[in-house]
Design a protein around this motif. Structure first.
Motif, PDB file in Angstrom:
ATOM      1  N   THR A 275       0.830  -1.208   0.000  1.00  0.00           N
ATOM      2  CA  THR A 275       0.000   0.000   0.000  1.00  0.00           C
ATOM      3  C   THR A 275       0.862   1.255   0.000  1.00  0.00           C
ATOM      4  O   THR A 275       0.589   2.211  -0.747  1.00  0.00           O
ATOM      5  N   ILE A 276       1.906   1.263   0.811  1.00  0.00           N
ATOM      6  CA  ILE A 276       2.790   2.424   0.880  1.00  0.00           C
ATOM      7  C   ILE A 276       3.552   2.598  -0.437  1.00  0.00           C
ATOM      8  O   ILE A 276       3.670   3.721  -0.962  1.00  0.00           O
ATOM      9  N   SER A 279       1.560   4.108  -3.136  1.00  0.00           N
ATOM     10  CA  SER A 279       1.053   5.442  -2.826  1.00  0.00           C
ATOM     11  C   SER A 279       1.918   6.525  -3.483  1.00  0.00           C
ATOM     12  O   SER A 279       3.137   6.382  -3.599  1.00  0.00           O
ATOM     13  N   PHE A 282       2.693   8.753   0.336  1.00  0.00           N
ATOM     14  CA  PHE A 282       3.485   8.272   1.460  1.00  0.00           C
ATOM     15  C   PHE A 282       4.680   7.460   0.977  1.00  0.00           C
ATOM     16  O   PHE A 282       4.644   6.842  -0.098  1.00  0.00           O
ATOM     17  N   PHE A 309      -3.174  13.277   8.827  1.00  0.00           N
ATOM     18  CA  PHE A 309      -3.374  11.833   8.727  1.00  0.00           C
ATOM     19  C   PHE A 309      -3.531  11.228  10.115  1.00  0.00           C
ATOM     20  O   PHE A 309      -4.446  10.419  10.352  1.00  0.00           O
ATOM     21  N   ALA A 313      -6.823   9.389  11.438  1.00  0.00           N
ATOM     22  CA  ALA A 313      -6.661   7.970  11.765  1.00  0.00           C
ATOM     23  C   ALA A 313      -7.137   7.703  13.187  1.00  0.00           C
ATOM     24  O   ALA A 313      -7.835   6.713  13.455  1.00  0.00           O
ATOM     25  N   THR A 347      -4.679  -0.126   5.860  1.00  0.00           N
ATOM     26  CA  THR A 347      -4.394   0.005   4.419  1.00  0.00           C
ATOM     27  C   THR A 347      -5.571   0.670   3.703  1.00  0.00           C
ATOM     28  O   THR A 347      -5.363   1.502   2.809  1.00  0.00           O
ATOM     29  N   ILE A 350      -5.386   4.420   4.468  1.00  0.00           N
ATOM     30  CA  ILE A 350      -4.329   5.101   3.706  1.00  0.00           C
ATOM     31  C   ILE A 350      -4.818   5.424   2.290  1.00  0.00           C
ATOM     32  O   ILE A 350      -4.646   6.534   1.779  1.00  0.00           O
ATOM     33  N   LYS A 351      -5.468   4.467   1.666  1.00  0.00           N
ATOM     34  CA  LYS A 351      -5.986   4.675   0.304  1.00  0.00           C
ATOM     35  C   LYS A 351      -7.090   5.722   0.301  1.00  0.00           C
ATOM     36  O   LYS A 351      -7.150   6.577  -0.591  1.00  0.00           O
ATOM     37  N   GLU A 354      -5.600   9.213   0.777  1.00  0.00           N
ATOM     38  CA  GLU A 354      -4.940   9.684  -0.437  1.00  0.00           C
ATOM     39  C   GLU A 354      -5.959  10.115  -1.500  1.00  0.00           C
ATOM     40  O   GLU A 354      -5.766  11.134  -2.171  1.00  0.00           O
TER      41      GLU A 354
END
Length: 362
Positions: A275-276, A279, A282, A309, A313, A347, A350-351, A354
């Motif tokens: 995932t990172i 991105s 990130f 973030f 979160a 994950t 994070i998506k 973004e």
């Protein structure tokens, strides 16, 4: 009550089944009519807890008979002093590979007792090279490494070849997360509060021939032989922490042992690293071969974005993601008890974060 997704670097998430069992047994352990917290450490009931914990650890790590297993106090930080007090005693020289903040603290303590040679990788925050016998002083009493760096998110993907020089390892943040060969080490130490249990107990696995080398001036409580002779019961041990650790070890065994745990940990880490890496917002700067599967730092280029973030979160129940103050950004610790679904929540977030950021820009 809804449990949060706890990504703390330590004290860290524990298996829910262990917590539930501890809750059930809190007032009356095994029909004794008392809690383990109230129980004499000299009692037969607690002796059995200690013996079972050691037997489980020996089984899970395949610890040979010529190694002692000790349950101590003081965390890994006390081991920074105990190791040199016990091992830096023949030539008064040791080599320390400096890969991060905890290695630096270990070096500071050892330097008070002998001649310490510091070996620093070219890019210690991102990559750890291979080391062989020629990398070390031939007459060093031992070589010290921190196998997994909690703050920097790096790990030794290949253990140094030290030949006949004892290899000493701080494994606090990844013990039992992947298979190891204990025979490659002279001594392993680990604070429990990452993968083993709650804070309060420290495990030391030490080869027999290294237990009676201490300085004559070594304080009794810092001498490994004190605990060898007294089966870790020289003074009152952290009884409740050892009890919880025993149940965590039982949980690992029931899952299928370290082999299964390692497979699960690598899968969880891959989800997050993928995932990172995909991105555009990130980054993780650690070389892929040295990426920790336990502690995964990541960051955006803008500090305001990092703060936003972390705030959002936290609102989503994704807790303790703030990176160490020395490096900033974010850090997700995926210890053994971290559920798959919590990694998936991270994950997905994070998506989502973004996508929202890209929409704002457009």
């Amino acid at each position: 009550m809804t449990r949060v997704a706890n990504f703390s670097a330590g004290p860290s998430v524990l298996p829910v089944s262990v917590l539930e069992r501890a809750q059930k047994e809190l007032l009356n352990y095994n029909g004794t009519g008392m809690s383990v917290m109230e129980m004499s450490h000299r009692s037969q009931d607690f002796q059995e807890i200690m013996e079972e914990a050691e037997a489980l650890l020996r089984e899970l790590l395949k610890i040979p008979d010529n190694f002692h297993v000790l349950f101590l106090q003081g965390g890994a930080s006390l081991q920074f002093s105990m190791v040199p007090f016990n091992l830096l005693t023949t030539n008064h020289k040791a080599d320390y590979i400096m890969t991060g903040s905890w290695a630096k603290k270990a070096i500071a303590e050892a330097s008070k007792l002998g001649d310490i040679t510091i070996i620093t990788p070219t890019n210690p925050l991102t990559e750890i090279p291979s080391y062989n016998q020629e990398s070390f002083q031939f007459d060093a009493d031992y070589v010290h490494i921190t196998t997994n760096n909690t703050i920097e998110g790096t790990r030794f993907s290949e253990l140094p070849n030290t030949g006949t020089i004892p290899l000493v390892a701080d494994m606090s943040s990844h013990i039992l997360s992947e298979e190891i060969d204990v025979n490659q080490f002279g001594l392993i130490y680990a604070g429990a509060q990452k993968n083993l249990g709650p804070a309060g107990v420290t495990v030391v696995i030490v080869r027999e021939d290294l237990t009676n080398k201490a300085f004559t001036s070594c304080p009794t409580m810092l001498n490994y032989q004190t605990y060898v002779k007294n089966q870790s019961l020289f003074n009152t041990p952290p009884t409740f922490a050892i009890y919880i650790m025993k149940m965590v070890l039982e949980w690992i065994k029931e899952l299928g042992g370290v082999t299964v745990i390692e497979q699960q940990n690598k899968k969880k880490a891959k989800w997050l690293y993928d995932t990172i890496d995909q991105s555009k917002l990130f980054n993780n700067h650690v070389h892929p071969k040295n990426r920790s599967i336990m502690n995964i730092p990541f960051t955006a280029d803008c500090e305001d974005l990092n703060k936003e973030f972390l705030q959002k979160a936290d609102e989503k129940g994704l807790k303790n993601l703030k990176g160490h103050r020395s490096v900033g950004g974010m850090r997700a610790s995926l210890y053994n008890a971290m559920p798959f679904e919590d990694v998936k929540k991270l994950t997905d977030f994070i998506k989502e974060f973004e996508r929202t950021y890209q929409q704002v820009l457009t």
